[in-house]
Design an enzyme around this catalytic site. Structure first.
Site, short mmCIF file in Angstrom:
data_model
loop_
_atom_site.label_atom_id
_atom_site.label_comp_id
_atom_site.label_asym_id
_atom_site.label_seq_id
_atom_site.Cartn_x
_atom_site.Cartn_y
_atom_site.Cartn_z
N ILE A 139 -83.95 -14.21 -12.61
CA ILE A 139 -84.14 -13.30 -11.48
C ILE A 139 -84.46 -14.11 -10.23
O ILE A 139 -85.36 -14.95 -10.24
CB ILE A 139 -85.27 -12.30 -11.77
CG1 ILE A 139 -84.95 -11.47 -13.00
CG2 ILE A 139 -85.52 -11.38 -10.57
CD1 ILE A 139 -86.12 -10.64 -13.51
N GLU A 177 -71.23 -5.88 -10.30
CA GLU A 177 -72.54 -6.39 -9.90
C GLU A 177 -73.63 -5.80 -10.78
O GLU A 177 -73.55 -4.65 -11.20
CB GLU A 177 -72.78 -6.02 -8.44
CG GLU A 177 -74.06 -6.59 -7.84
CD GLU A 177 -74.16 -6.27 -6.36
OE1 GLU A 177 -75.27 -5.88 -5.93
OE2 GLU A 177 -73.15 -6.39 -5.65
N ASP A 197 -71.73 -10.02 -13.16
CA ASP A 197 -73.04 -10.50 -12.74
C ASP A 197 -74.05 -10.07 -13.79
O ASP A 197 -74.40 -8.90 -13.89
CB ASP A 197 -73.37 -9.90 -11.37
CG ASP A 197 -74.80 -10.18 -10.93
OD1 ASP A 197 -75.44 -11.05 -11.54
OD2 ASP A 197 -75.26 -9.53 -9.99
N ARG A 198 -74.50 -11.02 -14.58
CA ARG A 198 -75.45 -10.81 -15.67
C ARG A 198 -74.71 -10.47 -16.97
O ARG A 198 -73.73 -9.76 -16.99
CB ARG A 198 -76.48 -9.73 -15.34
CG ARG A 198 -77.48 -9.43 -16.44
CD ARG A 198 -78.54 -10.50 -16.56
NE ARG A 198 -79.48 -10.45 -15.45
CZ ARG A 198 -80.43 -11.36 -15.24
NH1 ARG A 198 -80.53 -12.39 -16.05
NH2 ARG A 198 -81.26 -11.28 -14.23
#
Length: 220
Positions: A17, A38, A84-85
């Site tokens: 994070i 995202e 993303d992630r």
């Protein structure tokens, strides 16, 4: 960009994070004209979790798992896509919450069963939805936490500072999992201690590293 793929190359931008993965994903997708999803953290459950983690850890983790799985399905029909992630890291977050006493044993069992059920689909679907590369943006915790504070809204500052030890613990586990346990795809590690994903020259430096790795894998 090559188009003759038998499977859908899926590239995941990962990192702790605050490391800058969302910014990098956005600009990489724009530069190479790639579809991307995202990370979605805009949920009231997150604030509830910070206030009362024992009550909200399980529903929050199920929410993120469900959201991540839906994002992967959205990208299913594209030749090359960015995410993303990773859904694989969601499992780590759940395990950490269980180890910290924030999830009951039965909740962890239900989560693991749901996760494994989803993984069966990812592993057997044609074309596969498994990732072909994870780009792991790495940075020291104090660097990352400083970035978190720098981008935080005023009302978020107190919560971040109160959860300092949690974020520090999470950061260490993240490194350990990606570098020692994750095996769903090759991992490209990029040290971002002295790189800023908001800086164009730094982004281009990172992009060149990613492109070289993708060429090695036959994706570009």
């Amino acid at each position: 960009m090559r188009k003759e793929f038998n499977t859908m190359p899926l590239v995941i931008i990962e990192g702790a994070i605050g490391v800058g993965k969302t910014t990098l994903t956005k600009y990489f997708a724009e530069q190479y004209k790639l579809p991307y999803e995202e990370e979605k953290v805009d949920t009231p459950l997150l604030g509830d979790f910070y206030q009362n983690p024992e009550r909200w850890a399980f529903p929050l983790q199920v929410h993120f798992l469900n959201t991540r799985f839906r994002d992967i399905k959205k990208l299913y029909n594209y030749d090359v896509a960015l995410l993303d992630r990773s859904i694989f890291l969601d499992r780590l977050f759940a395990r950490i919450n269980y180890e910290l006493g924030r999830m009951l044993g039965i909740e962890m069992e239900l989560y693991e069963d749901l996760f494994d059920n989803m993984m069966e689909d990812l592993n057997t679907a044609m074309p596969t939805k498994k990732p072909h590369l994870m780009v792991y943006l790495q940075a020291d915790f104090e660097v990352v936490f400083g970035r978190m504070l720098g981008r935080a809204r005023k009302e978020e500052m107190e919560s971040l500072q109160e959860n300092y030890e949690y974020f520090k613990f999470l950061h260490g586990r993240y490194d350990d999992y990606v570098l020692n346990e994750y095996d769903a795809s090759p991992v490209l590690v990029i040290d971002t201690n002295n790189l800023n994903t908001h800086d164009e020259s730094d982004r281009q430096f990172i992009f060149e590293k990613i492109e070289a790795e993708l060429k090695t894998l036959g994706i570009f």
